[in-house]
Design a protein around this motif. Structure first.
Motif, PDB file in Angstrom:
ATOM      1  N   GLN A  22      -0.664   3.285   8.425  1.00  0.00           N
ATOM      2  CA  GLN A  22       0.631   3.568   7.795  1.00  0.00           C
ATOM      3  C   GLN A  22       1.774   2.891   8.537  1.00  0.00           C
ATOM      4  O   GLN A  22       2.787   2.550   7.928  1.00  0.00           O
ATOM      5  CB  GLN A  22       0.855   5.079   7.750  1.00  0.00           C
ATOM      6  N   VAL A  23       1.589   2.694   9.823  1.00  0.00           N
ATOM      7  CA  VAL A  23       2.631   2.078  10.648  1.00  0.00           C
ATOM      8  C   VAL A  23       1.971   1.144  11.662  1.00  0.00           C
ATOM      9  O   VAL A  23       0.952   1.499  12.255  1.00  0.00           O
ATOM     10  CB  VAL A  23       3.460   3.146  11.401  1.00  0.00           C
ATOM     11  N   VAL A  24       2.556  -0.037  11.852  1.00  0.00           N
ATOM     12  CA  VAL A  24       2.087  -0.947  12.891  1.00  0.00           C
ATOM     13  C   VAL A  24       3.274  -1.284  13.799  1.00  0.00           C
ATOM     14  O   VAL A  24       4.393  -1.495  13.322  1.00  0.00           O
ATOM     15  CB  VAL A  24       1.466  -2.228  12.297  1.00  0.00           C
ATOM     16  N   ILE A  25       3.028  -1.283  15.081  1.00  0.00           N
ATOM     17  CA  ILE A  25       4.078  -1.578  16.071  1.00  0.00           C
ATOM     18  C   ILE A  25       3.881  -3.010  16.562  1.00  0.00           C
ATOM     19  O   ILE A  25       2.817  -3.356  17.086  1.00  0.00           O
ATOM     20  CB  ILE A  25       4.009  -0.599  17.250  1.00  0.00           C
ATOM     21  N   VAL A  26       4.903  -3.836  16.404  1.00  0.00           N
ATOM     22  CA  VAL A  26       4.831  -5.242  16.819  1.00  0.00           C
ATOM     23  C   VAL A  26       5.847  -5.474  17.937  1.00  0.00           C
ATOM     24  O   VAL A  26       7.062  -5.390  17.703  1.00  0.00           O
ATOM     25  CB  VAL A  26       5.112  -6.198  15.645  1.00  0.00           C
ATOM     26  N   PRO A  27       5.400  -5.764  19.145  1.00  0.00           N
ATOM     27  CA  PRO A  27       6.328  -6.053  20.237  1.00  0.00           C
ATOM     28  C   PRO A  27       6.876  -7.471  20.140  1.00  0.00           C
ATOM     29  O   PRO A  27       6.157  -8.399  19.750  1.00  0.00           O
ATOM     30  CB  PRO A  27       5.445  -5.890  21.477  1.00  0.00           C
ATOM     31  N   ILE A  28       8.145  -7.625  20.443  1.00  0.00           N
ATOM     32  CA  ILE A  28       8.763  -8.957  20.414  1.00  0.00           C
ATOM     33  C   ILE A  28       8.790  -9.484  21.844  1.00  0.00           C
ATOM     34  O   ILE A  28       9.700  -9.199  22.629  1.00  0.00           O
ATOM     35  CB  ILE A  28      10.178  -8.896  19.802  1.00  0.00           C
ATOM     36  N   VAL A  29       7.747 -10.218  22.163  1.00  0.00           N
ATOM     37  CA  VAL A  29       7.567 -10.733  23.523  1.00  0.00           C
ATOM     38  C   VAL A  29       8.239 -12.100  23.629  1.00  0.00           C
ATOM     39  O   VAL A  29       8.196 -12.907  22.695  1.00  0.00           O
ATOM     40  CB  VAL A  29       6.069 -10.832  23.862  1.00  0.00           C
ATOM     41  N   SER A  30       8.865 -12.357  24.752  1.00  0.00           N
ATOM     42  CA  SER A  30       9.521 -13.649  24.978  1.00  0.00           C
ATOM     43  C   SER A  30       9.496 -13.961  26.466  1.00  0.00           C
ATOM     44  O   SER A  30       8.874 -13.247  27.260  1.00  0.00           O
ATOM     45  CB  SER A  30      10.968 -13.605  24.465  1.00  0.00           C
ATOM     46  N   LYS A  31      10.202 -15.015  26.850  1.00  0.00           N
ATOM     47  CA  LYS A  31      10.278 -15.366  28.260  1.00  0.00           C
ATOM     48  C   LYS A  31      11.031 -14.289  29.046  1.00  0.00           C
ATOM     49  O   LYS A  31      10.806 -14.098  30.240  1.00  0.00           O
ATOM     50  CB  LYS A  31      10.979 -16.711  28.426  1.00  0.00           C
ATOM     51  N   LYS A  32      11.919 -13.586  28.342  1.00  0.00           N
ATOM     52  CA  LYS A  32      12.723 -12.568  29.004  1.00  0.00           C
ATOM     53  C   LYS A  32      11.954 -11.279  29.238  1.00  0.00           C
ATOM     54  O   LYS A  32      12.262 -10.522  30.151  1.00  0.00           O
ATOM     55  CB  LYS A  32      13.974 -12.273  28.175  1.00  0.00           C
ATOM     56  N   LEU A  73       0.810  -1.207   0.000  1.00  0.00           N
ATOM     57  CA  LEU A  73       0.000   0.000   0.000  1.00  0.00           C
ATOM     58  C   LEU A  73       0.849   1.266   0.000  1.00  0.00           C
ATOM     59  O   LEU A  73       1.771   1.399   0.817  1.00  0.00           O
ATOM     60  CB  LEU A  73      -0.917   0.027   1.221  1.00  0.00           C
ATOM     61  N   PRO A  74       0.537   2.217  -0.892  1.00  0.00           N
ATOM     62  CA  PRO A  74       1.143   3.546  -0.789  1.00  0.00           C
ATOM     63  C   PRO A  74       0.683   4.204   0.511  1.00  0.00           C
ATOM     64  O   PRO A  74      -0.492   4.098   0.888  1.00  0.00           O
ATOM     65  CB  PRO A  74       0.571   4.283  -2.007  1.00  0.00           C
ATOM     66  N   PRO A  75       1.567   4.871   1.223  1.00  0.00           N
ATOM     67  CA  PRO A  75       1.212   5.410   2.551  1.00  0.00           C
ATOM     68  C   PRO A  75      -0.023   6.305   2.561  1.00  0.00           C
ATOM     69  O   PRO A  75      -0.807   6.269   3.510  1.00  0.00           O
ATOM     70  CB  PRO A  75       2.471   6.190   2.949  1.00  0.00           C
ATOM     71  N   ARG A  76      -0.230   7.113   1.507  1.00  0.00           N
ATOM     72  CA  ARG A  76      -1.341   8.068   1.540  1.00  0.00           C
ATOM     73  C   ARG A  76      -2.704   7.395   1.473  1.00  0.00           C
ATOM     74  O   ARG A  76      -3.715   8.002   1.794  1.00  0.00           O
ATOM     75  CB  ARG A  76      -1.194   9.074   0.393  1.00  0.00           C
ATOM     76  N   ILE A  77      -2.737   6.156   1.029  1.00  0.00           N
ATOM     77  CA  ILE A  77      -4.012   5.453   0.905  1.00  0.00           C
ATOM     78  C   ILE A  77      -4.122   4.308   1.908  1.00  0.00           C
ATOM     79  O   ILE A  77      -5.144   3.608   1.978  1.00  0.00           O
ATOM     80  CB  ILE A  77      -4.185   4.909  -0.533  1.00  0.00           C
ATOM     81  N   ALA A  78      -3.092   4.082   2.709  1.00  0.00           N
ATOM     82  CA  ALA A  78      -3.071   2.955   3.639  1.00  0.00           C
ATOM     83  C   ALA A  78      -3.943   3.244   4.864  1.00  0.00           C
ATOM     84  O   ALA A  78      -3.761   4.281   5.516  1.00  0.00           O
ATOM     85  CB  ALA A  78      -1.645   2.658   4.092  1.00  0.00           C
ATOM     86  N   PRO A  79      -4.886   2.352   5.199  1.00  0.00           N
ATOM     87  CA  PRO A  79      -5.676   2.537   6.428  1.00  0.00           C
ATOM     88  C   PRO A  79      -4.799   2.669   7.664  1.00  0.00           C
ATOM     89  O   PRO A  79      -5.077   3.452   8.557  1.00  0.00           O
ATOM     90  CB  PRO A  79      -6.536   1.266   6.486  1.00  0.00           C
ATOM     91  N   LYS A  97      -1.445  -7.483   4.566  1.00  0.00           N
ATOM     92  CA  LYS A  97      -2.385  -6.361   4.474  1.00  0.00           C
ATOM     93  C   LYS A  97      -1.729  -5.101   3.918  1.00  0.00           C
ATOM     94  O   LYS A  97      -2.398  -4.082   3.709  1.00  0.00           O
ATOM     95  CB  LYS A  97      -2.999  -6.079   5.844  1.00  0.00           C
ATOM     96  N   GLY A  98      -0.409  -5.158   3.674  1.00  0.00           N
ATOM     97  CA  GLY A  98       0.269  -4.097   2.944  1.00  0.00           C
ATOM     98  C   GLY A  98       0.663  -2.875   3.735  1.00  0.00           C
ATOM     99  O   GLY A  98       0.962  -1.830   3.153  1.00  0.00           O
ATOM    100  N   VAL A  99       0.696  -2.947   5.072  1.00  0.00           N
ATOM    101  CA  VAL A  99       1.047  -1.776   5.885  1.00  0.00           C
ATOM    102  C   VAL A  99       2.458  -1.312   5.509  1.00  0.00           C
ATOM    103  O   VAL A  99       3.405  -2.108   5.524  1.00  0.00           O
ATOM    104  CB  VAL A  99       0.967  -2.115   7.386  1.00  0.00           C
ATOM    105  N   PRO A 100       2.635  -0.027   5.164  1.00  0.00           N
ATOM    106  CA  PRO A 100       3.917   0.444   4.624  1.00  0.00           C
ATOM    107  C   PRO A 100       5.124   0.262   5.534  1.00  0.00           C
ATOM    108  O   PRO A 100       6.214  -0.064   5.069  1.00  0.00           O
ATOM    109  CB  PRO A 100       3.654   1.938   4.364  1.00  0.00           C
ATOM    110  N   ILE A 101       4.940   0.492   6.851  1.00  0.00           N
ATOM    111  CA  ILE A 101       6.075   0.381   7.769  1.00  0.00           C
ATOM    112  C   ILE A 101       5.689  -0.477   8.971  1.00  0.00           C
ATOM    113  O   ILE A 101       4.618  -0.297   9.554  1.00  0.00           O
ATOM    114  CB  ILE A 101       6.541   1.772   8.251  1.00  0.00           C
ATOM    115  N   ARG A 102       6.562  -1.387   9.321  1.00  0.00           N
ATOM    116  CA  ARG A 102       6.408  -2.160  10.556  1.00  0.00           C
ATOM    117  C   ARG A 102       7.523  -1.739  11.522  1.00  0.00           C
ATOM    118  O   ARG A 102       8.698  -1.652  11.134  1.00  0.00           O
ATOM    119  CB  ARG A 102       6.519  -3.659  10.269  1.00  0.00           C
ATOM    120  N   ILE A 103       7.136  -1.465  12.755  1.00  0.00           N
ATOM    121  CA  ILE A 103       8.112  -1.153  13.806  1.00  0.00           C
ATOM    122  C   ILE A 103       8.210  -2.363  14.716  1.00  0.00           C
ATOM    123  O   ILE A 103       7.198  -2.837  15.242  1.00  0.00           O
ATOM    124  CB  ILE A 103       7.685   0.085  14.614  1.00  0.00           C
ATOM    125  N   GLU A 104       9.423  -2.867  14.918  1.00  0.00           N
ATOM    126  CA  GLU A 104       9.663  -3.990  15.822  1.00  0.00           C
ATOM    127  C   GLU A 104      10.330  -3.456  17.091  1.00  0.00           C
ATOM    128  O   GLU A 104      11.285  -2.681  17.011  1.00  0.00           O
ATOM    129  CB  GLU A 104      10.556  -5.036  15.148  1.00  0.00           C
TER     130      GLU A 104
END
Length: 919
Positions: A705-715, A697-703, A759-766
């Motif tokens: 634009q950025v999704v934040i995904v936490p990296i959860v673990s035992k730590k 998805l181009p950012p201007r049309i993306a529902p 789903k085409g989100v332009p940027i993913r933040i980890e």
């Protein structure tokens, strides 16, 4: 005593309704009687017996998954919908949705399409992966759920319908284990019956092939030795080869052509499926004198002379030609086979006989067959005896194919049940369908050509609306709304206009049980609805210009094969309608609207377009002049009309009496425009930018634009990481970025990566423990795969810049690809070859008014394209013809040297015109 009374009304079409019937039995819903209907529906009504007024509530659903869910929710403790475990419930729904998209179309379709076999195979492989790679006994959890019950039944029914008996081992065992459960006894019927896909020949006494079949009667009468067998319906030789394989390579199906020449009569050709038939050379091969023009005969002639329908013809049909009107032609290569398989006037059965027996049969019908040598297509799947590969080569080829298939399967994303099954470069239509459904853009509806726009795609349409409304207000355009219906008198008032839409108009003819006095049309467009009001409102030059726009839905009952977003029977659009005092003012409005459309495509969707004028042949029905923006779809190599803006002239003003007093007090007729943009925009964007992972998805049309995904673990737990992620989210929102923190704990990070990539989100933040420690985040760009560590401080402003880079990068990538496939051609001999390379072709032209030469190009390019492919004809309903059509006369014209000739007519060229194969 229960304080409530529940009634359930449920209906669905057979045979898929068996699955709902099984759920009803398992759940003990004895009062629920399943009725047969054209589509699945359920209504659950709950009446509160303790309330004085007998208050009641009800829920309803109109999809297979909705019906199954509603049934299971009546007995929550059954666990059939995941035991109130959100993760399990989501997985049940995911499996059910996947099955309803893959298996249900096979069960409800009257015909059998060859793609069904591959769909079942791929779905069965997907199931098998769950049982083998993940070691699960059932699809979700440790016990059978509604997904297991419904999908095993649907899969079994699909296998029965397609005569598939060879399922992957673990999938086969899963189905059989469920079939043995006491509660499901009797539901599976003839499940996975042992009828091999390869035909096992049966005797002439087969109960399925009726003895009153004319071919069977003649074979018996002539005492010709034969055998017969039943198989799935196959309309073409290609379907037979694909769906009814013959184990013995020295036997063959037939390809049959029924041809007509006005001078020389009718011809029935029976050849090898791999034979190449050139109708232009056929006349010479048959020694026909004079000019020949052999063409496919129409179905009426086929029925009249051979007594059969298209798709059922074969050499045995010659017995119906009692008047000797038909010349039968046999392929010498076919007669070299040990046995020939051919239809007996029906396409779900085949007769098997030797070449000698076939010739004996033909002779006894008082016909003499002409025997000719036909070349085979290069790369044919059915090799001739001369080109038969050695056994070692065959085995090597099979091994390579298996390895390629294995690579393809291993390339599927793990962790998500709905990974794309098709590659864009290998099967573009299936890839497109996969992308728009698995990215949760649309769901299919039970009326063909109508689709449900899910929130993900509807948000894109809202973003277009928001931008467009701001821009048209700057032009003095106001929004309004007019009714959906139009009377027959109004619709038919403008002759050319109604003729342009007549085949697509949907009519309302009944109200309840009674017929309407006059039918009412559902708007295909709104000129005839709006303009009577314009006549009432416009009386003076002071009332002009009148500039209105409405956002609405329209219905055009397409007869071509529908495609979501691109060609549907109902779609959403905006339509602008303006009235002006002069043609010059109207022209300005037309170009202003078209410029907005160019910006929607290029600035919002990052899709390059070519603006220009439509020819007289292609302009809007009833209008004076049409302008357009045309887009190019990579891989498919086709053009698609993006949006149009029309100068209607005074035609509609005259028809609807839109008159006013000008400044001199004289009566004048208004000049009008109309212009429209549809949800097709979204489909074009998907096709241009999407890849083999899903949407891009181009950012201007993306529902989002950025999704934040936490990296959860035992730590580090979600509780530990949430505050950091929420701080990042707050910074992004303050910067005006549409962002989301995906804090769902039932899914691991890998699953979330796949989900948001699809789903085409332009940027993913980890965000992981190391990122928190270093006060940073990791940025992953969807379209390029670029990964960068960035400081968390002032991240919002940095990502605003990054999003603009992505927007521009997507546009430049698409433009570069488009420009590489836009070529200039000045001689006809180069025209079709360039089309075959998936190019848009710019040619000199004698003028947009020459409809006759435009039609000539369409016909000639279709004929040459089909001939180059060894094909005779194409489906009239296809929306993807091989014929070229004019796209536009571009505003930006290359230099046209004096004396340049039109590519078709040979007349002096007056302009350059852009051609392409179009959706």
């Amino acid at each position: 005593m229960s304080s409530s009374c529940v009634s359930i009304e449920c209906s669905a079409p057979a045979p898929a309704s068996k699955a709902l019937e099984a759920l009803i039995k398992i759940l003990g819903l004895n009062d629920c009687k399943l009725q047969q209907a054209a589509s699945p529906t359920i209504k659950v009504s709950t009446k509160n017996l303790l309330m004085i007024d007998g208050g009641s509530t009800s829920i309803s659903a109109t999809t297979w998954m909705g019906c199954a869910r509603a049934l299971c929710k009546q007995v929550p403790l059954s666990g059939l919908w995941g035991n109130d475990n959100l993760e399990e419930s989501s997985l049940v729904e995911a499996w059910m949705e996947s099955a309803t998209m893959t298996l249900i179309p096979i069960l409800v379709c009257d015909k059998t399409d060859k793609i069904f076999y591959q769909s079942v195979a791929d779905f069965a492989d997907k199931l098998n992966a769950v049982f083998t790679e993940k070691g699960q006994k059932y699809l979700v959890g440790d016990a059978p759920t509604a997904a297991d019950v419904c999908i095993s039944l649907w899969l079994a029914q699909a296998c029965d319908k397609l005569s598939i008996s060879d399922l992957p081992k673990e999938t086969d065992q899963w189905v059989k284990a469920l079939a043995k459960l006491p509660v499901l006894q009797g539901f599976f019927g003839a499940t996975l019956k042992k009828s091999a896909a390869a035909p096992a020949t049966t005797s002439e006494s087969s109960s399925d092939l009726s003895s009153d079949n004319l071919v069977v009667e003649k074979l018996k009468e002539y005492q010709v030795e034969y055998s017969s067998y039943m198989h799935t319906h196959c309309m073409t030789a290609e379907e037979l080869v694909a769906n009814v394989p013959i184990a013995n390579e020295n036997e063959s199906h037939t390809k049959n052509l029924f041809l007509r020449d006005k001078k020389h009569g009718l011809f029935l050709l029976s050849v090898l499926p791999s034979a190449q038939v050139n109708t232009k050379e056929l006349g010479k091969m048959l020694n026909l004198k004079g000019k020949t023009n052999l063409r496919m005969a129409d179905p009426a002639l086929l029925k009249e002379n051979l007594g059969c329908e298209p798709g059922t013809v074969g050499p045995l049909a010659i017995a119906n030609d009692t008047n000797g009107n038909v010349t039968i032609v046999l392929d010498a290569g076919l007669l070299k086979k040990s046995k020939i398989h051919s239809h007996p006037l029906r396409n779900d059965a085949s007769i098997v006989l030797t070449p000698t027996a076939l010739q004996e049969y033909i002779a006894k019908t008082n016909h003499e067959a002409a025997i000719l040598e036909f070349e085979e297509k290069i790369g044919s799947a059915t090799p001739s005896p001369k080109s038969k590969p050695a056994p070692k080569e065959q085995q090597k080829k099979k091994t390579q194919q298996k390895q390629e298939q294995s690579k393809k399967q291993s390339g599927k994303k793990e962790g998500t049940l709905l990974a794309l099954q098709w590659e864009k470069e290998k099967d573009f239509p299936q890839w497109y369908s996969d992308v728009i459904t698995l990215s949760e853009m649309i769901s299919y509806y039970d009326i063909s050509g109508c689709y449900i726009l899910r929130p993900w795609s509807y948000k894109m349409w809202e973003l277009i609306q928001e931008w467009f409304n701001v821009e048209i207000r700057k032009l003095g355009v106001d929004n309004c709304y007019f009714p959906l219906f139009v009377t027959q008198d109004r619709l038919e008032k403008e002759k050319d206009h109604v003729e342009g839409f007549a085949p697509e108009v949907a009519w309302v003819t009944k109200s309840g049980d009674g017929d309407l006095a006059k039918p009412i049309a559902i708007r295909p467009t709104s000129e005839t609805i709006m303009y009577p009001a314009y006549s009432d409102w416009i009386k003076s030059h002071r009332d002009l210009p009148l500039k209105l726009n409405q956002w609405s839905n329209v219905v055009r009952w397409e007869f071509k094969y529908p495609t979501p977003f691109l060609r549907s029977r109902e779609f959403l659009w905006q339509e602008g309608h303006t009235a002006h005092a002069s043609v010059e003012d109207a022209d300005v409005m037309v170009r202003q609207a078209l410029e907005l459309y160019r910006k929607v495509y290029e600035d919002l969707l990052a899709v390059p377009v070519v603006p220009g004028y439509k020819t007289e042949e292609e302009k809007f029905a009833g209008g004076m002049q049409t302008t357009t923006v045309e887009a190019y779809v990579p891989v498919a190599g086709r053009a698609i009309q993006g949006a149009t803006s029309h100068n209607l002239g005074q035609n509609f003003g005259k028809m609807f009496d839109i008159k006013y007093q000008d400044k001199e007090g004289k009566t004048a007729i208004a000049w009008q425009t109309s212009w429209g943009l549809t949800t097709r925009t979204i489909g074009v964007m998907v096709m241009v930018h999407g890849d083999n992972t899903g949407l891009v998805l181009p950012p201007r049309i993306a529902p989002l634009q950025v999704v934040i995904v936490p990296i959860v673990s035992k730590k580090i737990t979600m509780a530990d990481i949430s505050s950091y992620c929420e701080g990042v989210l707050e910074d992004l929102i303050k910067a005006g970025i549409r962002a989301k923190f995906d804090d769902r704990e039932m899914y691991n990070p890998g699953w979330k990566y796949n989900h948001w990539e699809q789903k085409g989100v332009p940027i993913r933040i980890e965000v992981g423990p190391r990122d928190i420690e270093n006060k940073q985040v990791r940025i992953v760009v969807r379209y390029s795969g670029e990964k960068t560590d960035m400081p968390a401080d002032s991240l919002g402003s940095a990502l605003v810049t990054k999003l603009e880079e992505i927007q521009n990068g997507l546009f430049q990538k698409a433009k570069t690809y488009r420009d590489e496939h836009l070529v200039q051609v000045t001689e006809w001999k180069d025209f079709v070859p360039e089309l075959e390379k998936h190019n848009l072709v710019l040619t000199p032209w004698c003028g947009g008014e020459h409809k006759d030469w435009e039609e000539w190009v369409k016909t000639k390019s279709r004929e040459e394209s089909l001939a180059s492919r060894g094909e005779q004809e194409e489906d009239e309903r296809t929306a993807t013809s091989v014929a070229a059509k004019t796209l536009c006369i571009p505003f930006n014209q290359p230099e046209l040297p004096p004396g340049t000739k039109c590519i078709a007519s040979g007349m002096d060229a007056t302009c350059w015109v852009l051609w392409g194969r179009s959706y």
